[in-house]
Design a protein around this motif. Sequence first.
Motif, PDB file in Angstrom:
ATOM      1  N   LEU A  31       0.373  -5.466  -5.277  1.00  0.00           N
ATOM      2  CA  LEU A  31      -0.535  -6.487  -4.739  1.00  0.00           C
ATOM      3  C   LEU A  31       0.103  -7.286  -3.609  1.00  0.00           C
ATOM      4  N   GLY A  32       1.402  -7.443  -3.659  1.00  0.00           N
ATOM      5  CA  GLY A  32       2.101  -8.197  -2.628  1.00  0.00           C
ATOM      6  C   GLY A  32       2.473  -7.371  -1.413  1.00  0.00           C
ATOM      7  N   SER A  33       2.186  -6.077  -1.462  1.00  0.00           N
ATOM      8  CA  SER A  33       2.567  -5.208  -0.355  1.00  0.00           C
ATOM      9  C   SER A  33       1.535  -5.277   0.764  1.00  0.00           C
ATOM     10  N   ASP A  34       1.900  -4.697   1.903  1.00  0.00           N
ATOM     11  CA  ASP A  34       0.997  -4.691   3.051  1.00  0.00           C
ATOM     12  C   ASP A  34       0.244  -3.366   3.172  1.00  0.00           C
ATOM     13  N   ARG A  35       0.243  -2.591   2.108  1.00  0.00           N
ATOM     14  CA  ARG A  35      -0.450  -1.293   2.136  1.00  0.00           C
ATOM     15  C   ARG A  35      -1.962  -1.497   2.137  1.00  0.00           C
ATOM     16  N   LYS A  36      -2.658  -0.720   2.951  1.00  0.00           N
ATOM     17  CA  LYS A  36      -4.112  -0.863   3.079  1.00  0.00           C
ATOM     18  C   LYS A  36      -4.844  -0.540   1.779  1.00  0.00           C
ATOM     19  N   ALA A  37      -4.337   0.424   1.022  1.00  0.00           N
ATOM     20  CA  ALA A  37      -5.018   0.851  -0.210  1.00  0.00           C
ATOM     21  C   ALA A  37      -4.729  -0.074  -1.387  1.00  0.00           C
ATOM     22  N   ALA A  38      -3.879  -1.071  -1.198  1.00  0.00           N
ATOM     23  CA  ALA A  38      -3.499  -1.954  -2.301  1.00  0.00           C
ATOM     24  C   ALA A  38      -4.624  -2.938  -2.604  1.00  0.00           C
ATOM     25  N   ASN A  39      -5.258  -2.731  -3.741  1.00  0.00           N
ATOM     26  CA  ASN A  39      -6.251  -3.674  -4.225  1.00  0.00           C
ATOM     27  C   ASN A  39      -6.057  -3.803  -5.730  1.00  0.00           C
ATOM     28  N   ARG A  40      -6.737  -4.753  -6.345  1.00  0.00           N
ATOM     29  CA  ARG A  40      -6.523  -5.011  -7.774  1.00  0.00           C
ATOM     30  C   ARG A  40      -6.735  -3.780  -8.637  1.00  0.00           C
ATOM     31  N   ALA A  41      -7.776  -3.019  -8.358  1.00  0.00           N
ATOM     32  CA  ALA A  41      -8.082  -1.856  -9.187  1.00  0.00           C
ATOM     33  C   ALA A  41      -6.993  -0.785  -9.074  1.00  0.00           C
ATOM     34  N   VAL A  42      -6.600  -0.466  -7.862  1.00  0.00           N
ATOM     35  CA  VAL A  42      -5.577   0.555  -7.653  1.00  0.00           C
ATOM     36  C   VAL A  42      -4.238   0.096  -8.222  1.00  0.00           C
TER      37      VAL A  42
END
Length: 103
Positions: A31-42
């Motif tokens: 969650l703290g990363s800058d990855r585009k796919a990072a969201n709560r569900a993933v």
Amino acid sequence: MKPVALAACAAVLLSLSSGLALAGPIERACLGSDRKAANRAVCACVQQVADMTLRGGDQRKAAAFFKDPERAQKVRMSKSDNDNDFWRRYKAFGQQAEAYCAR
């Protein structure tokens, strides 16, 4: 502000922050990363796989890779038996997380 309204605001803030507080190290790092796919569900899904496949120390070590990808490369290239054992577990975790969470 009325005491009831203040208590309601506090309850909402507590419920919002408790989800992150209960998150595991992989989920927090995700969650703290800058990855585009990072969201709560993933990130929650990846943490679930981590809980099934990695011990606590392995999870903390893997979580550090989110902030420092170079660290992952050093572990991968290491000649240490401990690092090589960890890397095998980490690689299996990654494959399982990809299969399980990429739905």
